[in-house]
Design an enzyme around this catalytic site. Structure first.
Site, PDB file in Angstrom:
ATOM      1  N   ARG A   1       0.822  -1.211   0.000  1.00 16.05           N
ATOM      2  CA  ARG A   1       0.000   0.000   0.000  1.00 16.05           C
ATOM      3  C   ARG A   1       0.851   1.253   0.000  1.00 16.05           C
ATOM      4  NH1 ARG A   1      -3.848   1.443   4.985  1.00 16.05           N
ATOM      5  NH2 ARG A   1      -2.060   2.641   5.643  1.00 16.05           N
TER       6      ARG A   1
ATOM      7  N   CYS B   1      -0.005   5.486   0.835  1.00 17.57           N
ATOM      8  CA  CYS B   1      -0.999   6.452   1.287  1.00 17.57           C
ATOM      9  C   CYS B   1      -0.433   7.847   1.107  1.00 17.57           C
ATOM     10  CB  CYS B   1      -1.360   6.206   2.754  1.00 17.57           C
ATOM     11  SG  CYS B   1      -2.615   7.363   3.366  1.00 17.57           S
TER      12      CYS B   1
END
Length: 133
Positions: free
Chosen positions: A106, A108
């Site tokens: 991931r 962000c």
């Protein structure tokens, strides 16, 4: 390798913009970015950032399902876009509930603005090759 195939489903928000909900290229599915939009009404869902994050993940899962995958279980990479990093921990809680013990890779990032002035958007990449066995 097969040609890239656009994926469309009623389970995720439709778009009038020039992009596909997802595109499958071989065993890889690229899911477009989604905000917390209800696919039935086309409206941003009510609720806090956690409820909105769950809606975004439901939208992504619907595209993966339509492509022949198994929802969020097939997601290998996610990008999270937040308009306020103060929401980071609450988004993490909702995100963690959905992905469990083996979450995908991931990124962000905080952004200045998102379409429809939503607070969260996610896009995803899924691997579907194990469904061809």
């Amino acid at each position: 390798m097969s040609n890239p195939t656009p994926i469309e489903t009623d389970g995720a928000p439709a778009t009038d913009n020039p992009y596909s909900q997802g595109v499958r290229a071989g065993d890889t599915l690229y899911v477009s970015g989604y905000g917390p939009v209800d696919p039935e009404t086309g409206a941003v869902v009510d609720g806090d950032i956690q409820a909105q994050t769950r809606r975004v993940l439901e939208n992504i899962a619907a595209v993966v399902d339509e492509a022949g995958g198994d929802g969020l279980d097939d997601v290998v990479k996610v990008t999270v876009y937040l308009t306020d990093l103060e929401d980071y921990e609450r988004v993490n809680e909702a995100y963690g509930e959905q992905f469990g013990e083996e979450p995908p890779a991931r990124v962000c990032v905080e952004v200045s603005r998102l379409p429809e002035d939503v607070r969260v958007e996610l896009d995803a990449t899924a691997y579907l090759g194990h469904h061809d066995d």
